[in-house]
Motif scaffolding. Structure first.
Motif, PDB file in Angstrom:
ATOM      1  N   SER A 139      11.931  -1.508 -42.164  1.00 21.69           N
ATOM      2  CA  SER A 139      12.794  -2.426 -41.411  1.00 21.69           C
ATOM      3  C   SER A 139      13.850  -3.060 -42.299  1.00 21.69           C
ATOM      4  N   GLU A 140      13.620  -3.012 -43.625  1.00 20.93           N
ATOM      5  CA  GLU A 140      14.611  -3.518 -44.586  1.00 20.93           C
ATOM      6  C   GLU A 140      15.510  -2.409 -45.109  1.00 20.93           C
ATOM      7  N   GLY A 141      15.311  -1.199 -44.587  1.00 17.26           N
ATOM      8  CA  GLY A 141      16.205  -0.107 -44.956  1.00 17.26           C
ATOM      9  C   GLY A 141      15.647   0.916 -45.918  1.00 17.26           C
ATOM     10  N   MET A 142      14.385   0.776 -46.329  1.00 12.48           N
ATOM     11  CA  MET A 142      13.810   1.768 -47.232  1.00 12.48           C
ATOM     12  C   MET A 142      13.510   3.041 -46.456  1.00 12.48           C
ATOM     13  N   SER A 143      13.894   4.182 -47.005  1.00 13.42           N
ATOM     14  CA  SER A 143      13.691   5.464 -46.322  1.00 13.42           C
ATOM     15  C   SER A 143      12.246   5.920 -46.431  1.00 13.42           C
ATOM     16  N   ALA A 144      11.864   6.826 -45.542  1.00 12.37           N
ATOM     17  CA  ALA A 144      10.510   7.377 -45.563  1.00 12.37           C
ATOM     18  C   ALA A 144      10.246   8.133 -46.856  1.00 12.37           C
ATOM     19  N   ASP A 145      11.273   8.760 -47.398  1.00 10.12           N
ATOM     20  CA  ASP A 145      11.108   9.504 -48.647  1.00 10.12           C
ATOM     21  C   ASP A 145      10.805   8.558 -49.805  1.00 10.12           C
ATOM     22  N   GLU A 146      11.492   7.427 -49.831  1.00  8.78           N
ATOM     23  CA  GLU A 146      11.213   6.422 -50.857  1.00  8.78           C
ATOM     24  C   GLU A 146       9.820   5.829 -50.672  1.00  8.78           C
ATOM     25  N   LEU A 147       9.459   5.532 -49.429  1.00  7.22           N
ATOM     26  CA  LEU A 147       8.144   4.976 -49.127  1.00  7.22           C
ATOM     27  C   LEU A 147       7.031   5.877 -49.629  1.00  7.22           C
ATOM     28  N   SER A 148       7.166   7.159 -49.341  1.00  2.00           N
ATOM     29  CA  SER A 148       6.112   8.104 -49.697  1.00  2.00           C
ATOM     30  C   SER A 148       5.833   8.110 -51.190  1.00  2.00           C
ATOM     31  N   GLY A 149       6.883   7.930 -51.993  1.00  2.00           N
ATOM     32  CA  GLY A 149       6.721   7.933 -53.442  1.00  2.00           C
ATOM     33  C   GLY A 149       6.125   6.666 -54.010  1.00  2.00           C
ATOM     34  N   LEU A 150       6.023   5.616 -53.179  1.00  2.00           N
ATOM     35  CA  LEU A 150       5.463   4.355 -53.649  1.00  2.00           C
ATOM     36  C   LEU A 150       3.962   4.249 -53.423  1.00  2.00           C
ATOM     37  N   PHE A 151       3.453   4.984 -52.428  1.00  2.00           N
ATOM     38  CA  PHE A 151       2.064   4.827 -52.017  1.00  2.00           C
ATOM     39  C   PHE A 151       1.081   5.652 -52.846  1.00  2.00           C
ATOM     40  N   ALA A 152      -0.070   5.053 -53.079  1.00  2.00           N
ATOM     41  CA  ALA A 152      -1.251   5.760 -53.588  1.00  2.00           C
ATOM     42  C   ALA A 152      -2.434   5.199 -52.813  1.00  2.00           C
ATOM     43  N   PHE A 153      -3.457   6.022 -52.619  1.00  2.00           N
ATOM     44  CA  PHE A 153      -4.614   5.616 -51.824  1.00  2.00           C
ATOM     45  C   PHE A 153      -5.884   5.801 -52.649  1.00  2.00           C
ATOM     46  N   ARG A 154      -6.699   4.763 -52.675  1.00  6.61           N
ATOM     47  CA  ARG A 154      -7.939   4.802 -53.450  1.00  6.61           C
ATOM     48  C   ARG A 154      -9.133   4.681 -52.511  1.00  6.61           C
ATOM     49  N   PHE A 155      -9.977   5.710 -52.529  1.00  6.78           N
ATOM     50  CA  PHE A 155     -11.164   5.744 -51.695  1.00  6.78           C
ATOM     51  C   PHE A 155     -12.418   5.685 -52.565  1.00  6.78           C
ATOM     52  N   GLY A 156     -13.484   5.158 -52.001  1.00 11.09           N
ATOM     53  CA  GLY A 156     -14.781   5.241 -52.647  1.00 11.09           C
ATOM     54  C   GLY A 156     -15.428   6.578 -52.296  1.00 11.09           C
ATOM     55  N   ALA A 157     -15.998   7.238 -53.277  1.00  8.44           N
ATOM     56  CA  ALA A 157     -16.668   8.520 -53.036  1.00  8.44           C
ATOM     57  C   ALA A 157     -18.106   8.263 -52.603  1.00  8.44           C
ATOM     58  N   GLY A 158     -18.570   9.066 -51.672  1.00  8.25           N
ATOM     59  CA  GLY A 158     -19.934   8.910 -51.168  1.00  8.25           C
ATOM     60  C   GLY A 158     -20.755  10.160 -51.379  1.00  8.25           C
ATOM     61  N   THR A 159     -22.021  10.070 -51.025  1.00  7.23           N
ATOM     62  CA  THR A 159     -22.954  11.173 -51.297  1.00  7.23           C
ATOM     63  C   THR A 159     -23.120  12.128 -50.126  1.00  7.23           C
ATOM     64  N   ASP A 160     -22.567  11.789 -48.964  1.00 11.61           N
ATOM     65  CA  ASP A 160     -22.657  12.700 -47.807  1.00 11.61           C
ATOM     66  C   ASP A 160     -21.647  13.826 -48.031  1.00 11.61           C
ATOM     67  N   TYR A 161     -22.104  14.889 -48.638  1.00 14.32           N
ATOM     68  CA  TYR A 161     -21.242  15.900 -49.250  1.00 14.32           C
ATOM     69  C   TYR A 161     -20.156  16.432 -48.312  1.00 14.32           C
ATOM     70  N   PHE A 162     -20.553  16.988 -47.174  1.00 14.49           N
ATOM     71  CA  PHE A 162     -19.580  17.605 -46.274  1.00 14.49           C
ATOM     72  C   PHE A 162     -18.692  16.557 -45.604  1.00 14.49           C
ATOM     73  N   THR A 163     -19.272  15.406 -45.290  1.00 18.30           N
ATOM     74  CA  THR A 163     -18.484  14.338 -44.676  1.00 18.30           C
ATOM     75  C   THR A 163     -17.398  13.851 -45.622  1.00 18.30           C
ATOM     76  N   GLU A 164     -17.715  13.771 -46.905  1.00 22.15           N
ATOM     77  CA  GLU A 164     -16.721  13.313 -47.875  1.00 22.15           C
ATOM     78  C   GLU A 164     -15.577  14.319 -48.020  1.00 22.15           C
ATOM     79  N   ILE A 165     -15.899  15.597 -48.060  1.00 26.84           N
ATOM     80  CA  ILE A 165     -14.845  16.618 -48.104  1.00 26.84           C
ATOM     81  C   ILE A 165     -13.942  16.468 -46.891  1.00 26.84           C
ATOM     82  N   ALA A 166     -14.560  16.336 -45.724  1.00 29.38           N
ATOM     83  CA  ALA A 166     -13.805  16.223 -44.474  1.00 29.38           C
ATOM     84  C   ALA A 166     -12.977  14.938 -44.433  1.00 29.38           C
ATOM     85  N   LYS A 167     -13.488  13.862 -45.034  1.00 24.12           N
ATOM     86  CA  LYS A 167     -12.770  12.575 -45.030  1.00 24.12           C
ATOM     87  C   LYS A 167     -11.406  12.698 -45.701  1.00 24.12           C
TER      88      LYS A 167
END
Length: 337
Positions: A139-167
């Motif tokens: 809404s302030e004018g930042m493009s989607a391409d710029e946005l994409s380069g700013l984001f990183a996502f951190r997840f906790g890993a779990g022991t439900d093997y196939f569910t974690e792959i699918a997640k």
């Protein structure tokens, strides 16, 4: 402790780590220089975490990097801090400065997993938090391409093997759907940078060898799920085994050098079971995301999210307490003696 942190970092890098991370509240240029002494900063990933918006610390980091003879534009990694309230485009650009390869919007949902979130709920929460930030900045004018380069996502890993792959697979698919709503010009703009942290089980603090096995399955599911970065906690939460950190690092070395899991792109693709499981998590995760959006977005729905997760956490704990859900080394097959 600055004096002990540098030897720990050098030991980890000497042991094969290709990234480092540390909490850097209040660091000045001299502190960064002390911690990073002897580190080839432009060939590893550097992950910095802070307790609040680190404007002054990042300028000190830039000064230290330049004084060490490195170009800030070649430094890769993340800058993590609590994201609360409004973030302007100007403040983020100022924060990032010359560090064009560092991602400064880290959406961290690992704590939600500990709070009771299912895989689908983790996905939904990550989408909601990121979408709220994307909406503000676009809404302030930042493009989607710029946005994409700013984001990183951190997840906790779990022991439900196939569910974690699918997640991880489900999240990548859904993040692409979200970012495309902001009309990116580049086809690669929807690529999510996903980081997983595996920590074993706090329930099995006195059984480090079982935790080592648990960390292995968590690491394998994360790699097969296509994460970009992976860290493993030591297998010994009691911190009584000096080699625990090396054992955890060697899990990654085995998966990389001996199992060669890094050579396959989307190794899980095509499995009917995994594709079906991925679709189910994507569907449930998207529904949870829409529910959060209907409540006004991530910030306004935080109390509701906490309530939902607390209810699920209670059920999970009840199953563990009655051994209906087995935690090896804790409620079944405990270490004797």
């Amino acid at each position: 402790d600055l004096a002990s942190l540098n030897p720990q970092i050098l030991d980890a890098l000497d042991g094969g780590a290709n990234g480092i991370g540390f909490h850097a509240d209040g660091y000045d240029a001299a502190a960064f220089a002390q911690v990073l002494k002897g580190v080839f900063a432009d060939i590893i990933a550097i992950h910095l975490s802070f307790s609040e918006f680190p404007q002054h610390e990042m300028r000190a980091f830039e000064s230290a990097i330049r004084a060490m003879g490195f170009d800030p534009a070649r430094i890769a990694g993340t800058v993590s801090f609590p994201i609360a309230g409004h973030l302007s485009v100007a403040s983020l650009n100022s924060l990032r400065g010359a560090f064009s390869r560092m991602r400064v919007l880290v959406v961290d949902v690992a704590a939600y997993r500990e709070a009771g979130a299912s895989a689908a709920q983790e996905v939904g929460i990550a989408l909601a938090q990121a979408n709220e930030l994307a909406h503000e900045l676009s809404s302030e004018g930042m493009s989607a391409d710029e946005l994409s380069g700013l984001f990183a996502f951190r997840f906790g890993a779990g022991t439900d093997y196939f569910t974690e792959i699918a997640k991880y697979k489900a999240f990548r698919f859904l993040w692409l759907r979200v970012i495309r709503a902001y009309d990116p010009a580049a086809s690669c703009a929807g690529h999510a940078w996903v980081y997983a942290h595996a920590h074993g089980s706090a329930h099995a603090a006195d059984d480090p060898h079982t935790n080592l096995l648990r960390l292995t399955t968590e690491a394998m599911s994360a790699v097969l799920g296509g994460v970009n970065g992976l860290s493993l906690a030591g297998c010994d939460p009691a911190d009584s085994i000096a080699s625990a950190a090396r054992w955890s690092r060697n899990i990654q070395h085995l998966l990389h050098h001996e199992s060669a899991l890094n050579e396959a792109v989307d190794a899980a693709r095509g499995s009917w079971f995994l594709e079906t499981h991925t679709a189910a998590i994507a569907h449930s995760g998207w529904d949870f995301f829409l529910d959060i959006e209907a409540r006004g977005g991530y910030l306004k729905a935080m109390a509701h999210i906490d309530e939902v997760l607390a209810h699920r956490k209670k059920k999970v704990n009840e199953k563990i307490a009655t051994a209906k859900s087995v935690v090896v080394g804790f409620n079944k097959y405990q270490k004797k003696g």
